[in-house]
Design an enzyme around this catalytic site. Structure first.
Site, PDB file in Angstrom:
ATOM      1  N   HIS A 230      -0.848 -22.322   9.154  1.00  0.00           N
ATOM      2  CA  HIS A 230      -1.191 -21.930   7.783  1.00  0.00           C
ATOM      3  C   HIS A 230      -1.603 -20.447   7.806  1.00  0.00           C
ATOM      4  CE1 HIS A 230      -3.904 -21.785   4.222  1.00  0.00           C
ATOM      5  NE2 HIS A 230      -3.255 -22.835   3.775  1.00  0.00           N
TER       6      HIS A 230
ATOM      7  N   GLN B  73      -6.325 -30.328   8.066  1.00  0.00           N
ATOM      8  CA  GLN B  73      -5.557 -31.525   7.672  1.00  0.00           C
ATOM      9  C   GLN B  73      -5.918 -32.746   8.509  1.00  0.00           C
ATOM     10  OE1 GLN B  73      -3.824 -31.726   5.008  1.00  0.00           O
ATOM     11  NE2 GLN B  73      -3.586 -29.563   4.523  1.00  0.00           N
TER      12      GLN B  73
HETATM   13  N1  C6P Z   1      -3.963 -26.036   2.924  1.00  0.00           N
HETATM   14  C1  C6P Z   1      -2.358 -26.964   1.397  1.00  0.00           C
HETATM   15  O1  C6P Z   1      -1.934 -27.225   0.269  1.00  0.00           O
HETATM   16  P1  C6P Z   1      -9.147 -23.770   2.910  1.00  0.00           P
HETATM   17  O2  C6P Z   1      -8.362 -23.182   1.783  1.00  0.00           O
HETATM   18  O3  C6P Z   1      -9.941 -22.729   3.634  1.00  0.00           O
HETATM   19  O4  C6P Z   1      -9.937 -24.954   2.515  1.00  0.00           O
HETATM   20  O5  C6P Z   1      -8.066 -24.346   3.951  1.00  0.00           O
HETATM   21  C2  C6P Z   1      -7.061 -23.522   4.460  1.00  0.00           C
HETATM   22  C3  C6P Z   1      -6.138 -24.297   5.339  1.00  0.00           C
HETATM   23  C4  C6P Z   1      -6.124 -24.039   6.692  1.00  0.00           C
HETATM   24  N2  C6P Z   1      -5.351 -24.727   7.531  1.00  0.00           N
HETATM   25  C5  C6P Z   1      -4.551 -25.703   7.114  1.00  0.00           C
HETATM   26  C6  C6P Z   1      -3.737 -26.469   8.108  1.00  0.00           C
HETATM   27  C7  C6P Z   1      -4.502 -26.029   5.757  1.00  0.00           C
HETATM   28  O6  C6P Z   1      -3.699 -27.001   5.345  1.00  0.00           O
HETATM   29  C8  C6P Z   1      -5.294 -25.282   4.833  1.00  0.00           C
HETATM   30  C9  C6P Z   1      -5.215 -25.545   3.364  1.00  0.00           C
HETATM   31  C10 C6P Z   1      -3.755 -26.428   1.548  1.00  0.00           C
HETATM   32  O7  C6P Z   1      -1.681 -27.181   2.410  1.00  0.00           O
HETATM   33  C11 C6P Z   1      -4.070 -25.363   0.550  1.00  0.00           C
HETATM   34  S1  C6P Z   1      -3.145 -23.893   0.821  1.00  0.00           S
END
Ligand code: C6P
Length: 414
Positions: A131, A211
């Site tokens: 991500h 996740q």
């Molecule tokens: N993925 C998705 O729709 P935050 O925004 O800090 O709570 O999480 C960020 C993040 C980091 N790593 C992984 C593997 C993620 O899936 C996410 C957040 C969401 O897939 C929102 S973009």
């Protein structure tokens, strides 16, 4: 996929659905089918009530006031920290840092752990399925220090190329940062093996658990990871609160990330000294009600049992994977052997955004786009995907509706 034979018959999904008031509504004339849980999950009454109770009865700033409300708020806030510690089996509460979410946790490690350590030519290793939150903080720290980013490839089913992983680790490697579960592919990475391998080379490992935490039973001591980052909002808790777990000896040696109130021991204009862990990393007034809500989410998950939740979600994944495979022209992106309840796919000749729009018209919420993983999407050779992601309150009926919705999208748009 660890199918649990008891779960199919005994998992009380209808009862669980009643714990989530938001699910009981019509969208565009259809009952809501919320299949966008990898983006953020919905909140049970237990979490809503804990936040409501905090603001109605106990709210004040924490660790500061010598009055009843501040003492109550502080006790509830610290009790939440203890719940997190137990939930992930950390050795100490000092290893549990409240942050805004996964993103902030990773930035904290990049700036406080990696930045002082890195020399020009050193290497940070990530993977092709990260991500943006586990890419950009490392790019920033590489720009600041002259270090380099190395990316481990994935194979055609969406699993890490372990041979390449092994060949990437060398005496210039300083940190390996990888996701536990891919938010696009659903791949569950073999992080125990990877951590063991990295430690053999003396390399610290940060795991992005955003996740994984809602789906897997977590034991950070058994994993032996050095850092583990996750967000409250994906595990039925509030947004704006998350956790950085770090091994105590590493956190002790790291400088503070932010400066301000709460993180100090003494302040003078000449020099300040810093508070003990975990407060050294918690500058300013924290998200008090958020932490309390996260604690309530953990209680809720524990009451149901993570192993039963995982079994239910595995069953939904199997059901959805089979049903979607029947749709002509649909290709699932991510077919790893070890997968979590996330299914991304493309359909020949239809833009993923158009699919999501048709599904929304039918009351079905999914995500379409790059899922904040643009390099991975490029790697997959697609412009975007549509993603359905399942949580403990989802049902096979909702998956049937998804399949019908996709057939309708095909009939309208293909
Ligand atoms: N993925 C998705 O729709 P935050 O925004 O800090 O709570 O999480 C960020 C993040 C980091 N790593 C992984 C593997 C993620 O899936 C996410 C957040 C969401 O897939 C929102 S973009």
């Amino acid at each position: 996929m660890n199918f649990h034979p008891m779960a199919e018959t005994s998992f009380p999904v209808q009862q669980i659905r009643r714990d989530f008031p938001i699910l009981d509504q019509m969208i565009n004339g259809y009952p809501l089918a919320y299949l966008d849980n990898a983006a953020s999950s919905q909140k049970p009454l237990a979490v809503i009530s804990a936040i409501d109770h905090c603001y109605r009865h106990d709210y004040a700033n924490v660790h500061r006031g010598i009055h009843a409300l501040s003492e109550r708020s502080t006790a509830a806030f610290e009790a939440a920290r203890h719940k997190v510690q137990t939930f992930i089996n950390a050795a100490s509460e000092k290893e549990i840092i409240f942050v805004r979410g996964t993103t902030e946790a990773i930035n904290l490690v990049a700036q406080s752990y990696a930045r002082p350590l890195l020399q020009p030519g050193d290497e940070i290793i990530i993977t092709a399925m990260e991500h943006h939150s586990n890419i950009v903080p490392w790019q920033l720290v590489c720009e600041q220090t002259g270090a380099k980013l190395k990316v481990v490839a994935i194979n055609e089913v969406g699993e890490l190329d372990m041979e390449q992983m092994i060949s990437c680790l060398n005496d210039r490697s300083r940190l390996l940062a990888l996701t536990h579960i891919s938010n696009v592919l659903g791949t569950i990475n073999p992080i125990v093996d990877i951590i063991t391998l990295a430690h053999k080379h003396g390399i610290a490992v940060l795991v992005d658990g955003a996740q994984a935490v809602p789906h897997l039973t977590l034991d950070v001591q058994a994993l032996d990871c050095d850092f583990y980052a996750f967000s409250g909002h994906k595990m039925y808790g509030p947004s704006g609160i998350g956790i950085l777990y770090g091994k105590r000896e590493l956190l002790e040696d790291m400088p503070p990330y932010h400066g301000g109130g709460q993180m100090i021991q003494t302040v003078s204009f000449e020099k300040s000294t810093y508070a003990e862990l975990p407060h050294k990393f918690e500058a300013g007034t924290p998200h008090i009600a958020g932490a309390i809500g996260l604690g309530a989410a953990i209680d809720y998950l524990n009451e149901i049992g993570m192993q039963f939740i995982a079994a239910h979600e595995d069953r939904l994944l199997d059901y959805a994977s089979e049903a979607l495979a029947e749709i002509k022209g649909l290709r699932i992106t991510g077919q790893a052997k070890a997968k979590s309840s996330i299914v991304s796919f493309v359909i020949d000749g239809i833009h993923p955004h158009d699919i999501a729009t048709v599904l929304d018209q039918l009351g079905i919420a999914v995500r379409a786009g790059h899922h904040c993983a643009m390099p991975l999407i490029k790697y997959l050779g697609v412009i975007a995907t549509t993603r359905a992601s399942f949580a403990l309150y989802n049902t096979t009926d909702e998956i049937d509706r998804l399949v019908q919705g996709l057939e309708k999208a095909k009939a309208l748009l293909a």
